[in-house]
Motif scaffolding. Structure first.
Motif, PDB file in Angstrom:
ATOM      1  N   PHE A  41       0.822  -1.217   0.065  1.00  0.00           N
ATOM      2  CA  PHE A  41       0.061  -0.006   0.053  1.00  0.00           C
ATOM      3  C   PHE A  41       0.863   1.302   0.037  1.00  0.00           C
ATOM      4  O   PHE A  41       1.845   1.285   0.741  1.00  0.00           O
ATOM      5  N   ASP A  42       0.611   2.242  -0.784  1.00  0.00           N
ATOM      6  CA  ASP A  42       1.374   3.326  -0.882  1.00  0.00           C
ATOM      7  C   ASP A  42       0.445   4.405  -1.131  1.00  0.00           C
ATOM      8  O   ASP A  42       0.059   4.964  -2.059  1.00  0.00           O
ATOM      9  N   GLY A  43      -0.155   5.199   0.059  1.00  0.00           N
ATOM     10  CA  GLY A  43      -1.021   6.211  -0.113  1.00  0.00           C
ATOM     11  C   GLY A  43      -2.298   5.903  -0.649  1.00  0.00           C
ATOM     12  O   GLY A  43      -2.974   4.983   0.060  1.00  0.00           O
ATOM     13  N   THR A  44      -2.652   6.355  -1.745  1.00  0.00           N
ATOM     14  CA  THR A  44      -3.845   6.153  -2.227  1.00  0.00           C
ATOM     15  C   THR A  44      -3.904   5.246  -3.446  1.00  0.00           C
ATOM     16  O   THR A  44      -4.721   4.912  -4.142  1.00  0.00           O
ATOM     17  N   GLY A  45      -2.675   4.436  -3.318  1.00  0.00           N
ATOM     18  CA  GLY A  45      -2.580   3.116  -4.224  1.00  0.00           C
ATOM     19  C   GLY A  45      -2.265   2.118  -3.673  1.00  0.00           C
ATOM     20  O   GLY A  45      -1.671   1.806  -2.576  1.00  0.00           O
ATOM     21  N   PHE A  46      -2.080   0.749  -4.415  1.00  0.00           N
ATOM     22  CA  PHE A  46      -1.608  -0.259  -4.030  1.00  0.00           C
ATOM     23  C   PHE A  46      -1.069  -1.353  -5.027  1.00  0.00           C
ATOM     24  O   PHE A  46      -1.487  -0.914  -6.239  1.00  0.00           O
ATOM     25  N   ASP A  63      -2.148  -3.077 -10.400  1.00  0.00           N
ATOM     26  CA  ASP A  63      -2.019  -1.555  -9.784  1.00  0.00           C
ATOM     27  C   ASP A  63      -3.373  -1.069  -9.416  1.00  0.00           C
ATOM     28  O   ASP A  63      -4.036  -1.121 -10.415  1.00  0.00           O
ATOM     29  N   GLY A  64      -3.615  -0.693  -8.277  1.00  0.00           N
ATOM     30  CA  GLY A  64      -4.888   0.142  -8.035  1.00  0.00           C
ATOM     31  C   GLY A  64      -4.727   1.670  -7.462  1.00  0.00           C
ATOM     32  O   GLY A  64      -3.725   1.884  -6.662  1.00  0.00           O
ATOM     33  N   TYR A  65      -5.727   2.293  -7.872  1.00  0.00           N
ATOM     34  CA  TYR A  65      -5.581   3.919  -7.578  1.00  0.00           C
ATOM     35  C   TYR A  65      -6.937   4.301  -7.208  1.00  0.00           C
ATOM     36  O   TYR A  65      -8.083   4.150  -7.857  1.00  0.00           O
ATOM     37  N   ALA A  80      -9.116   1.675   2.392  1.00  0.00           N
ATOM     38  CA  ALA A  80     -10.304   2.193   1.610  1.00  0.00           C
ATOM     39  C   ALA A  80     -11.027   3.417   2.484  1.00  0.00           C
ATOM     40  O   ALA A  80     -11.635   4.142   1.983  1.00  0.00           O
ATOM     41  N   ARG A  81     -10.925   3.356   3.686  1.00  0.00           N
ATOM     42  CA  ARG A  81     -11.553   4.220   4.639  1.00  0.00           C
ATOM     43  C   ARG A  81     -11.238   5.792   4.217  1.00  0.00           C
ATOM     44  O   ARG A  81     -12.100   6.615   4.421  1.00  0.00           O
ATOM     45  N   PRO A 102      -2.207  -1.317   6.118  1.00  0.00           N
ATOM     46  CA  PRO A 102      -2.576  -0.703   7.370  1.00  0.00           C
ATOM     47  C   PRO A 102      -2.821  -1.536   8.734  1.00  0.00           C
ATOM     48  O   PRO A 102      -4.111  -2.010   8.422  1.00  0.00           O
ATOM     49  N   GLY A 103      -2.211  -1.796   9.461  1.00  0.00           N
ATOM     50  CA  GLY A 103      -2.664  -2.338  10.800  1.00  0.00           C
ATOM     51  C   GLY A 103      -2.462  -3.822  10.613  1.00  0.00           C
ATOM     52  O   GLY A 103      -2.918  -4.514  11.507  1.00  0.00           O
ATOM     53  N   GLY A 104      -2.390  -4.304   9.638  1.00  0.00           N
ATOM     54  CA  GLY A 104      -2.346  -6.062   9.329  1.00  0.00           C
ATOM     55  C   GLY A 104      -1.104  -6.666   8.794  1.00  0.00           C
ATOM     56  O   GLY A 104      -0.922  -7.880   8.810  1.00  0.00           O
ATOM     57  N   GLU A 105      -0.330  -5.918   8.095  1.00  0.00           N
ATOM     58  CA  GLU A 105       0.633  -6.399   7.532  1.00  0.00           C
ATOM     59  C   GLU A 105       2.218  -6.114   8.111  1.00  0.00           C
ATOM     60  O   GLU A 105       2.228  -4.912   8.326  1.00  0.00           O
ATOM     61  N   ALA A 106       2.907  -7.089   8.350  1.00  0.00           N
ATOM     62  CA  ALA A 106       4.226  -6.708   8.857  1.00  0.00           C
ATOM     63  C   ALA A 106       5.080  -5.969   7.787  1.00  0.00           C
ATOM     64  O   ALA A 106       4.908  -6.060   6.531  1.00  0.00           O
TER      65      ALA A 106
END
Length: 386
Positions: A197-202, A225-227, A335-336, A362-366
């Protein structure tokens, strides 16, 4: 026996979700795809929906695409009925004309124009697609859709659909590793590395086994790639066959519980290294032309397998996730950011599975150094290890 045109057969099909269920998600902020560039040659005016409102798109003769709110500031005529004359948009009601900056420059009576202007919306033309920006609080664009590589030289193939569903479901689909096996029939599909995850993308990397007619099972490498809750760009490569296809899948929320889906792709058959360059190039071009249409059809069939699910499913929050699902919880937490802050209370996080084995971001991946990233909301998220 003659049957009235007002009478319809009794249906046994599931009720569409936008009819059966109340709205589950607010409109997301960000860019939304409203058209393909080829739909808007110079002189064209189109009306498209975005978040329950009409948006008028038009291209003046100089080619500078414009997106505006739909009602004329004079007496409120809908500008989707307007025409392009040169570089001006002309209202059909009283023939008030507006230049490319949106200013009224003349009336239909030859009298001095009033101080009136169109309300223009941020618009981008990227990857042969038209994107319009919307933010619940009127914030200006703070992220962009990147320019993706152009695969091959063939024209872009594209199509559009409208159906019940949510843009988030389309984006979430890429994280749902389990459904690639159960719904799409992949013999095997797994993450090649943790989701980034990178800001507004993944970014998602997958290793897939897929069965091809007459050719057997082959490894397929998939990069996604998602935006925002806007667009997915997928590169699919089958190295052993020399096949490569890139696809764009873009979901736009047009009404509560209703979306439009746009899909486009390009395909290329790479030049075989084992042949002389001239022959390899000729074979690549011939096979690309021959297979482009069937591969686009295959791509659409793959996506459309989800249509009945998206159109009738209920948005479950929190879901009860299981091992093998993939990092759905992490995706929902990410997504929040695209919803109004006061709606977060209505977007509870995905519950981790009982074994507590989570992955995602966020909050789930090492993080790469083995530590967990800081979660600004202090809310657990994540999903089962796929």
């Amino acid at each position: 026996m003659r049957v009235s045109e007002h009478v319809h057969p009794v249906s046994s099909r599931p009720t569409a979700a936008d009819v059966a269920l109340p709205p589950a998600l607010p409109y997301p902020d960000g860019w939304s795809a409203l058209a393909f560039s080829a739909e808007l040659p110079p002189g064209t005016v189109l009306t498209r929906q975005l978040a329950g409102e009409d948006v008028v798109l038009y291209r003046p003769r100089n080619g500078r695409l414009r997106a505006i709110r739909p009602y004329c500031p004079h007496l409120g005529a809908h500008l989707g009925l307007a025409s392009v004359e040169g570089n001006d948009l002309v209202c059909p009601f009283h023939r008030f004309a507006f230049d490319t900056d949106g200013r009224c420059v003349r009336t239909g009576y030859g009298t001095p124009p009033p101080k009136a202007a169109l309300t223009q919306l941020p618009v981008r033309e990227v990857n042969e697609t038209v994107f319009v920006w919307r933010h619940h609080a009127g914030r200006e664009p703070y992220w962009e859709i990147p320019v993706w590589h152009r695969l091959g030289g063939r024209p872009l193939r594209y199509t559009s659909f409208e159906m019940p569903g949510y843009a988030q479901d389309v984006m979430e689909n890429s994280f749902d590793l389990g459904h690639f096996v159960t719904l799409h029939g992949w013999p095997q599909g797994e993450l090649a590395r943790p989701v980034e995850f990178d800001g507004t993308g993944f970014h998602i990397s997958m290793r897939v086994l897929e069965t091809f007619p007459l050719l057997g099972t082959r490894q397929v490498d998939v990069e996604v790639d998602g935006y925002g809750l806007t667009a997915l760009h997928t590169d699919v490569r089958t190295p052993s066959l020399g096949l490569e296809m890139c696809s764009l899948v873009m979901a736009t929320q047009v009404a509560p519980g209703r979306m439009q889906l746009r899909q486009a792709s390009r395909f290329v058959m790479n030049e075989p290294d084992s042949l002389p360059p001239v022959i390899a190039r000729a074979l690549s071009r011939a096979m690309t032309r021959l297979l482009a249409a069937p591969m686009f059809k295959y791509s659409l069939e793959f996506t459309s397998a989800d249509f009945p699910i998206w159109s009738t499913k209920r948005y479950v929050s929190p879901p009860r996730l299981a091992a093998g699902d993939g990092p759905i919880g992490a995706m929902r937490h990410w997504a929040r950011q695209f919803y109004p802050p006061d709606q977060h209370a209505h977007l509870p996080e995905a519950a981790p599975p009982a074994d507590g084995n989570c992955q995602g971001s966020p909050g789930g991946e090492a993080a790469p150094n083995g530590t967990r990233p800081e979660d600004p909301d202090k809310t657990p998220s994540g999903a089962a290890q796929g």
